[in-house]
Scaffold this motif. Sequence first.
Motif, PDB file in Angstrom:
ATOM      1  N   ALA A 539       0.908  -1.377   0.095  1.00 11.31           N
ATOM      2  CA  ALA A 539       0.116  -0.047  -0.065  1.00 11.31           C
ATOM      3  C   ALA A 539       0.983   1.327  -0.292  1.00 11.31           C
ATOM      4  O   ALA A 539       0.436   2.248  -0.458  1.00 11.31           O
ATOM      5  N   LEU A 540       2.070   1.174   0.630  1.00 14.45           N
ATOM      6  CA  LEU A 540       2.923   2.426   0.842  1.00 14.45           C
ATOM      7  C   LEU A 540       3.229   3.090  -0.577  1.00 14.45           C
ATOM      8  O   LEU A 540       3.187   4.361  -0.443  1.00 14.45           O
ATOM      9  N   PRO A 541       3.481   2.559  -1.548  1.00 15.65           N
ATOM     10  CA  PRO A 541       3.888   3.219  -2.848  1.00 15.65           C
ATOM     11  C   PRO A 541       2.823   4.058  -3.237  1.00 15.65           C
ATOM     12  O   PRO A 541       2.875   5.272  -3.915  1.00 15.65           O
ATOM     13  N   ASN A 542       1.461   3.701  -3.221  1.00 12.03           N
ATOM     14  CA  ASN A 542       0.479   4.392  -3.658  1.00 12.03           C
ATOM     15  C   ASN A 542      -0.012   5.650  -2.598  1.00 12.03           C
ATOM     16  O   ASN A 542      -0.125   6.881  -3.024  1.00 12.03           O
ATOM     17  N   GLU A 543       0.313   5.355  -1.339  1.00 19.01           N
ATOM     18  CA  GLU A 543       0.260   6.500  -0.438  1.00 19.01           C
ATOM     19  C   GLU A 543       1.511   7.517  -0.425  1.00 19.01           C
ATOM     20  O   GLU A 543       1.242   8.629  -0.514  1.00 19.01           O
ATOM     21  N   ILE A 544       2.816   7.178  -0.828  1.00 19.15           N
ATOM     22  CA  ILE A 544       3.715   7.929  -1.006  1.00 19.15           C
ATOM     23  C   ILE A 544       3.302   8.759  -2.498  1.00 19.15           C
ATOM     24  O   ILE A 544       3.651  10.148  -2.576  1.00 19.15           O
ATOM     25  N   LYS A 545       2.769   8.251  -3.510  1.00 22.57           N
ATOM     26  CA  LYS A 545       2.366   8.818  -4.792  1.00 22.57           C
ATOM     27  C   LYS A 545       1.329  10.246  -4.287  1.00 22.57           C
ATOM     28  O   LYS A 545       1.382  11.366  -4.873  1.00 22.57           O
ATOM     29  N   ARG A 546       0.257   9.686  -3.502  1.00 22.29           N
ATOM     30  CA  ARG A 546      -0.837  10.520  -3.274  1.00 22.29           C
ATOM     31  C   ARG A 546      -0.056  11.802  -2.264  1.00 22.29           C
ATOM     32  O   ARG A 546      -0.573  13.055  -2.726  1.00 22.29           O
ATOM     33  N   LEU A 547       0.877  11.348  -1.591  1.00 16.46           N
ATOM     34  CA  LEU A 547       1.391  12.649  -0.705  1.00 16.46           C
ATOM     35  C   LEU A 547       2.298  13.385  -1.482  1.00 16.46           C
ATOM     36  O   LEU A 547       2.207  14.760  -1.421  1.00 16.46           O
ATOM     37  N   GLU A 548       2.947  12.943  -2.543  1.00 13.70           N
ATOM     38  CA  GLU A 548       3.623  13.530  -3.466  1.00 13.70           C
ATOM     39  C   GLU A 548       2.819  14.667  -4.440  1.00 13.70           C
ATOM     40  O   GLU A 548       3.301  15.879  -4.403  1.00 13.70           O
ATOM     41  N   SER A 586       8.066  11.636   4.537  1.00 11.24           N
ATOM     42  CA  SER A 586       9.372  11.394   4.989  1.00 11.24           C
ATOM     43  C   SER A 586       9.121   9.928   5.603  1.00 11.24           C
ATOM     44  O   SER A 586       9.764   9.052   5.483  1.00 11.24           O
ATOM     45  N   GLU A 587       8.037   9.628   6.667  1.00 12.09           N
ATOM     46  CA  GLU A 587       7.834   8.802   7.408  1.00 12.09           C
ATOM     47  C   GLU A 587       7.395   7.350   6.418  1.00 12.09           C
ATOM     48  O   GLU A 587       7.940   6.339   6.804  1.00 12.09           O
ATOM     49  N   ALA A 588       6.493   7.828   5.692  1.00  3.08           N
ATOM     50  CA  ALA A 588       6.113   6.544   4.773  1.00  3.08           C
ATOM     51  C   ALA A 588       7.393   6.150   3.710  1.00  3.08           C
ATOM     52  O   ALA A 588       7.463   4.914   3.777  1.00  3.08           O
ATOM     53  N   GLU A 589       8.347   6.932   3.210  1.00  2.00           N
ATOM     54  CA  GLU A 589       9.192   6.370   2.796  1.00  2.00           C
ATOM     55  C   GLU A 589      10.247   5.610   3.850  1.00  2.00           C
ATOM     56  O   GLU A 589      10.654   4.718   3.120  1.00  2.00           O
TER      57      GLU A 589
END
Length: 603
Positions: A539-548, A586-589
């Motif tokens: 799930a994290l890659p999609n969350e990272i894209k959303r945050l970006e 930063s935390e998600a990465e």
Amino acid sequence: MNAPVLTLADLGLTFGGAPLFTCASLEVGRRARIALAGRNGSGKSTLMKIAAGLVEPDRGERFLDPKARLVYLPQEPDFSGVATAGDYVVRAAGLVRAHEGERALSDIGIDPATALSQASGGEMRRIALAGAFAQDPDVFLLDEPTNHLDIEAIEWLEARLKVMRAALVLISHDRRFLETLTDETVWIDRGETKRLRKGFAAFEAWRDKLLEEEASDRQKLSRKIAAEEDWVRYGVTARRKRNVRRLGELQALRKELREQRAAPSAARMDASMSERSGKRVIVAKGVTKSFGARTIVDDFSIEILRGERVGLVAPNGAGKTTLLNLMTGALSSDTGDLTLGANLQLTSLDQHRAALKPETRVADVVTGGRGDWVTINGARRHIATYLQDFLFAPEQFRSPVEALSGGERGRLAIAAALARPSNLLALDEPTNDLDLETLDVLEDLVANYQGTVLLVSHDRSFLDRIVTSIIAPAGSGSPEGKWIRYVGGYDDMVRAREGAPMAKPSEKAKPRARKTDPSKSNAKKAEKLSYKDQYALDALPNEIKRLEKEIAALSDAMADPSLYERDPTQFEKTAAALEAAKQSLSEAEERWLELELKRDALK
């Protein structure tokens, strides 16, 4: 043992919050011959600087016999303020002993009028040695004295040190140099020193035995803790409450295990292989190369077959790198023919590490700036996990090259070279700045490489253990630029030149057995990620894209110069939201990277 002339006792030293030494000692007797061993970063050079009186420890004592003259030769001698080699030795030895300096320069083949601004790295090292010898030391501390020296100069240095009356303390990555000169070894390991009253030749077997015993003791302690935890978990409640002492002992055992500093792991190296090359890899006929009036290679012919490991040995400036470049086609010859085999895929490592630009991000050196992933033999890996194999911390992949030490730069250059698919390795001085443990790993890799290897090195032990043949200049009395091929390793070449019997085929280039990590030898097979961790990783890659995207939108809003004037409250909310989004990203990465590392380790 004779009375010590230099003593360091119970040293403690902390740099940047982390202890470098917790209990380090060194005792140097007259005519002692001591090898100072340890991993890069273990504190060898710092301990030598303390011995030289240049660094003050936080705790401990230093004693030097007042009548003894101590001379310290650092890795990077100070040549500032002097113009010529003669000026340097006069400054080092003083006017009274200036003639000794000139004699030392003459012995090592340096003209006193040599301008330091024009001197090569090898010449600078020989000038520094001449200045040190001219001081006639009683205690001689040498930190990597063979750096930049060719084999001829290293053997001259060995002969000179053998007959000196001074006590010697040596730091070197040259295994043969240490084996030849030392009769004691002091090992710096996790802040402490351990002493072996034998030379370096006996050190590695002794070190490995100590590490195996330590791993066994840790396993016994872990089993004891597991048994005590089982008692706590399943014992009778009333008994558990009564037996406070046993619970206290369990806590003490856990604390002991936590506080033990595990031995640092060794690097792991695997070369990315391409398809097999043709049987004939390199065929050169009558190759000649000159620069001006000087002929570097004259009428050179050779045939190298798939799987051979060929070493190039010669004094500095003789043309080893030129010959290597001619054989790989990187440099055109003046005359002659060169044919490279079919399906040949070359990976090169140059001695000056030209690919390591100071401002370049560590990851980009390996990936060429194409993201943060590499593919090694068909397996896609994140750059952080790949660099972990070469002893880099996960966060270092974002750092610039200029932040790395010399040993780290050496490992990074090798990591970048091995990440490229190849069936021909051309390695120019690959052992520079590597500690002995990393050299062992590199040696295993090269010895077991399925392709063909061309190797330039001044490390005689490394050559003897790796190569199947040596190419060297024909020697005195032969025309300039003549090179000859000898079967076997470096010692075989020396015997051939002296007319002595050659080594038996079974003795040539015999690969060493790969060492196993005793702390991991009995480990159970790792299981896969938990469902929760696997879900988060997916799930994290999609969350990272959303945050970006959110950060980009908030940044655009903040870029409006009229926002603050129109609505200060909204400006503050937008700024706070932007900061929160950046923190979340930063935390998600970091979490994603942690899970990637965990998954890679489990594999």
